[in-house]
Write an enzyme that holds these catalytic residues in place. Sequence first.
Site, short mmCIF file in Angstrom:
data_model
loop_
_atom_site.label_atom_id
_atom_site.label_comp_id
_atom_site.label_asym_id
_atom_site.label_seq_id
_atom_site.Cartn_x
_atom_site.Cartn_y
_atom_site.Cartn_z
N ASP A 65 36.90 -50.41 44.78
CA ASP A 65 37.42 -51.58 44.06
C ASP A 65 36.27 -52.43 43.56
O ASP A 65 35.12 -52.19 43.91
CB ASP A 65 38.43 -52.38 44.91
CG ASP A 65 37.86 -52.97 46.19
OD1 ASP A 65 36.69 -52.68 46.50
OD2 ASP A 65 38.57 -53.70 46.88
N PHE A 78 30.53 -49.65 40.25
CA PHE A 78 29.12 -49.77 40.67
C PHE A 78 28.29 -50.64 39.73
O PHE A 78 27.12 -50.93 40.03
CB PHE A 78 28.46 -48.39 40.82
CG PHE A 78 29.04 -47.55 41.93
CD1 PHE A 78 28.81 -47.87 43.26
CD2 PHE A 78 29.85 -46.46 41.63
CE1 PHE A 78 29.36 -47.10 44.28
CE2 PHE A 78 30.39 -45.68 42.66
CZ PHE A 78 30.15 -46.01 43.99
N HIS A 187 28.22 -41.68 50.40
CA HIS A 187 28.28 -42.89 49.55
C HIS A 187 26.89 -43.51 49.43
O HIS A 187 26.09 -43.43 50.37
CB HIS A 187 29.26 -43.89 50.17
CG HIS A 187 29.70 -44.95 49.23
ND1 HIS A 187 28.98 -46.10 49.03
CD2 HIS A 187 30.79 -45.04 48.44
CE1 HIS A 187 29.62 -46.87 48.15
NE2 HIS A 187 30.72 -46.24 47.76
#
Length: 221
Positions: A65, A78, A187
């Site tokens: 989000d 990002f 990630h």
Amino acid sequence: MPITIEESWKKQLAQEFAQPYFPVLTDFIKKEYAEQTCYPKGGDIFAAFDHSPFDTTKMVIIGQDPYHGPNQANGLCFSVKDGIPHPPSLVNIFKEIETDLGKPYPKSGNLDRWAEQGVLLLNAVLTVRAHEAGSHQNKGWETFTDAVIRKLSVEKEGLIFLLWGGFAKRKSALIESSKHHVLTSGHPSPLSANRGHWFGNRHFSQANEILRKIGKKPIDW
């Protein structure tokens, strides 16, 4: 609520906008933006689509989000606006590009330059309340963005999906891997990256090599 979104996406997603959940979602978003501070600004909610039309999209990066701090979110996962300090995940993305491709660390964290080359920078949830991470989850956005991923998978061929972290990896169930390229890794957040799950994935050079092989122009990361 009329949806202002790039024309090729408007055509592809017309059936989704007509689904019963979508007016419920838009009513919720209108109320939130009227009563709370929310990000990104209203005109940027569909920025990922506006910068990367359906017809020219050749790669997809999936985030969770938007950033929830002031002046950060610009509608691309990002990415932050010009002049805004780079959040930790973005710092690690740029560090990996530096190592992978030898490109110098950029001043701006605005990734619209990627989007305009055909990289769809798609958050699963497109809005958030200020300072409340995940506050607009489970309101309908995930249904919408899952439909976007399915539509891309079904209608196009040879797309490259970059799935970073457990949340994004789960989206692989929506992608026909026999006709697309799916690259996965940890990630870029410090927690994952510092455990060795991000650095060295070389996704940026790998993705460009795939593009070259299928006769498409590589991304200038």
